[in-house]
Design a protein around this motif. Structure first.
Motif, PDB file in Angstrom:
ATOM      1  N   HIS A   1       0.821  -1.212   0.000  1.00  0.00           N
ATOM      2  CA  HIS A   1       0.000   0.000   0.000  1.00  0.00           C
ATOM      3  C   HIS A   1       0.855   1.262   0.000  1.00  0.00           C
ATOM      4  CE1 HIS A   1      -4.101  -1.453   0.058  1.00  0.00           C
ATOM      5  NE2 HIS A   1      -3.680  -2.453   0.819  1.00  0.00           N
ATOM      6  N   SER A   2       2.052   1.153   0.527  1.00  0.00           N
ATOM      7  CA  SER A   2       2.970   2.286   0.493  1.00  0.00           C
ATOM      8  C   SER A   2       3.363   2.565  -0.954  1.00  0.00           C
ATOM      9  CB  SER A   2       4.219   1.975   1.307  1.00  0.00           C
ATOM     10  OG  SER A   2       5.203   2.948   1.076  1.00  0.00           O
ATOM     11  N   LYS A   3       3.637   1.499  -1.686  1.00  0.00           N
ATOM     12  CA  LYS A   3       4.023   1.622  -3.093  1.00  0.00           C
ATOM     13  C   LYS A   3       2.855   2.168  -3.931  1.00  0.00           C
ATOM     14  CE  LYS A   3       7.322  -0.797  -5.748  1.00  0.00           C
ATOM     15  NZ  LYS A   3       8.458  -1.392  -5.141  1.00  0.00           N
ATOM     16  N   ALA A   4       1.625   1.734  -3.584  1.00  0.00           N
ATOM     17  CA  ALA A   4       0.434   2.174  -4.304  1.00  0.00           C
ATOM     18  C   ALA A   4      -0.039   3.561  -3.848  1.00  0.00           C
ATOM     19  CB  ALA A   4      -0.696   1.170  -4.101  1.00  0.00           C
ATOM     20  N   ARG A   5       0.613   4.081  -2.811  1.00  0.00           N
ATOM     21  CA  ARG A   5       0.270   5.390  -2.220  1.00  0.00           C
ATOM     22  C   ARG A   5      -1.185   5.491  -1.773  1.00  0.00           C
ATOM     23  NH1 ARG A   5       4.065   9.920  -5.052  1.00  0.00           N
ATOM     24  NH2 ARG A   5       5.970   8.801  -4.655  1.00  0.00           N
ATOM     25  N   THR A   6      -1.655   4.447  -1.110  1.00  0.00           N
ATOM     26  CA  THR A   6      -3.013   4.431  -0.557  1.00  0.00           C
ATOM     27  C   THR A   6      -3.090   5.446   0.591  1.00  0.00           C
ATOM     28  OG1 THR A   6      -3.048   2.062  -0.996  1.00  0.00           O
ATOM     29  CG2 THR A   6      -4.781   2.908   0.420  1.00  0.00           C
TER      30      THR A   6
ATOM     31  N   VAL B   1      -3.694   7.080   4.108  1.00  0.00           N
ATOM     32  CA  VAL B   1      -3.587   6.450   5.425  1.00  0.00           C
ATOM     33  C   VAL B   1      -4.947   6.180   6.073  1.00  0.00           C
ATOM     34  CG1 VAL B   1      -2.512   6.594   7.697  1.00  0.00           C
ATOM     35  CG2 VAL B   1      -1.318   7.466   5.719  1.00  0.00           C
ATOM     36  N   PRO B   2      -5.933   7.104   6.015  1.00  0.00           N
ATOM     37  CA  PRO B   2      -7.231   6.789   6.630  1.00  0.00           C
ATOM     38  C   PRO B   2      -7.896   5.543   6.025  1.00  0.00           C
ATOM     39  CG  PRO B   2      -7.089   9.120   6.174  1.00  0.00           C
ATOM     40  CD  PRO B   2      -5.898   8.483   5.522  1.00  0.00           C
ATOM     41  N   LYS B   3      -7.766   5.396   4.708  1.00  0.00           N
ATOM     42  CA  LYS B   3      -8.335   4.240   4.018  1.00  0.00           C
ATOM     43  C   LYS B   3      -7.623   2.954   4.468  1.00  0.00           C
ATOM     44  CE  LYS B   3      -9.948   3.312  -0.647  1.00  0.00           C
ATOM     45  NZ  LYS B   3      -9.835   3.729  -2.041  1.00  0.00           N
ATOM     46  N   LEU B   4      -6.311   3.017   4.548  1.00  0.00           N
ATOM     47  CA  LEU B   4      -5.496   1.879   4.972  1.00  0.00           C
ATOM     48  C   LEU B   4      -5.784   1.514   6.430  1.00  0.00           C
ATOM     49  CD1 LEU B   4      -3.235  -0.072   4.204  1.00  0.00           C
ATOM     50  CD2 LEU B   4      -1.598   1.682   4.860  1.00  0.00           C
ATOM     51  N   SER B   5      -6.028   2.532   7.238  1.00  0.00           N
ATOM     52  CA  SER B   5      -6.338   2.328   8.648  1.00  0.00           C
ATOM     53  C   SER B   5      -7.608   1.493   8.831  1.00  0.00           C
ATOM     54  CB  SER B   5      -6.503   3.687   9.331  1.00  0.00           C
ATOM     55  OG  SER B   5      -6.914   3.537  10.654  1.00  0.00           O
TER      56      SER B   5
ATOM     57  N   GLY C   1       7.829   5.140   3.177  1.00  0.00           N
ATOM     58  CA  GLY C   1       6.934   6.281   3.240  1.00  0.00           C
ATOM     59  C   GLY C   1       5.503   5.798   3.276  1.00  0.00           C
ATOM     60  N   LEU C   2       4.617   6.616   3.792  1.00  0.00           N
ATOM     61  CA  LEU C   2       3.215   6.230   3.870  1.00  0.00           C
ATOM     62  C   LEU C   2       2.351   7.433   3.517  1.00  0.00           C
ATOM     63  CD1 LEU C   2       1.845   3.585   4.602  1.00  0.00           C
ATOM     64  CD2 LEU C   2       1.537   4.426   6.894  1.00  0.00           C
ATOM     65  N   GLY C   3       1.288   7.221   2.756  1.00  0.00           N
ATOM     66  CA  GLY C   3       0.406   8.313   2.373  1.00  0.00           C
ATOM     67  C   GLY C   3       1.017   9.103   1.238  1.00  0.00           C
ATOM     68  N   HIS C   4       0.804  10.400   1.235  1.00  0.00           N
ATOM     69  CA  HIS C   4       1.335  11.215   0.145  1.00  0.00           C
ATOM     70  C   HIS C   4       2.766  11.633   0.463  1.00  0.00           C
ATOM     71  CE1 HIS C   4       1.080  15.087   2.284  1.00  0.00           C
ATOM     72  NE2 HIS C   4      -0.011  14.590   2.833  1.00  0.00           N
ATOM     73  N   GLN C   5       3.634  11.451  -0.501  1.00  0.00           N
ATOM     74  CA  GLN C   5       5.008  11.889  -0.347  1.00  0.00           C
ATOM     75  C   GLN C   5       5.197  13.150  -1.161  1.00  0.00           C
ATOM     76  OE1 GLN C   5       4.454   8.551  -1.320  1.00  0.00           O
ATOM     77  NE2 GLN C   5       5.059   7.469   0.514  1.00  0.00           N
ATOM     78  N   ARG C   6       5.727  14.166  -0.543  1.00  0.00           N
ATOM     79  CA  ARG C   6       5.915  15.441  -1.248  1.00  0.00           C
ATOM     80  C   ARG C   6       7.279  15.496  -1.873  1.00  0.00           C
ATOM     81  NH1 ARG C   6       2.942  19.833   2.635  1.00  0.00           N
ATOM     82  NH2 ARG C   6       1.180  18.526   3.013  1.00  0.00           N
TER      83      ARG C   6
END
Length: 61
Positions: free
Chosen positions: A25-30, A32-36, A56-61
């Motif tokens: 999910h990190s690779k797919a950039r899911t 975090v609330p959805k993954l939670s 990294g988790l969620g959106h990476q800037r």
């Protein structure tokens, strides 16, 4: 009057399949609330685990 007791928090270890799912999910950039909701863990717990395994988790800037 009966006194209400606080609900005890049960901690669950991360299994290898949990870590594998987290990496995917990190690779797919899911988000975090959805993954939670999907993994039934708190956002903080997921973020902390991701940081420990160095992803990294969620959106990476």
């Amino acid at each position: 009057m009966a006194k209400k007791t606080a609900k005890k928090i049960g901690r669950r270890e991360y299994t290898s399949s949990d870590v594998k799912l987290l990496r995917a999910h990190s690779k797919a950039r899911t988000p975090v609330p959805k993954l939670s909701k999907l993994m039934k863990r708190s956002e903080g717990s997921l973020r902390q685990k991701a940081r420990t395994i160095g992803i990294g988790l969620g959106h990476q800037r």
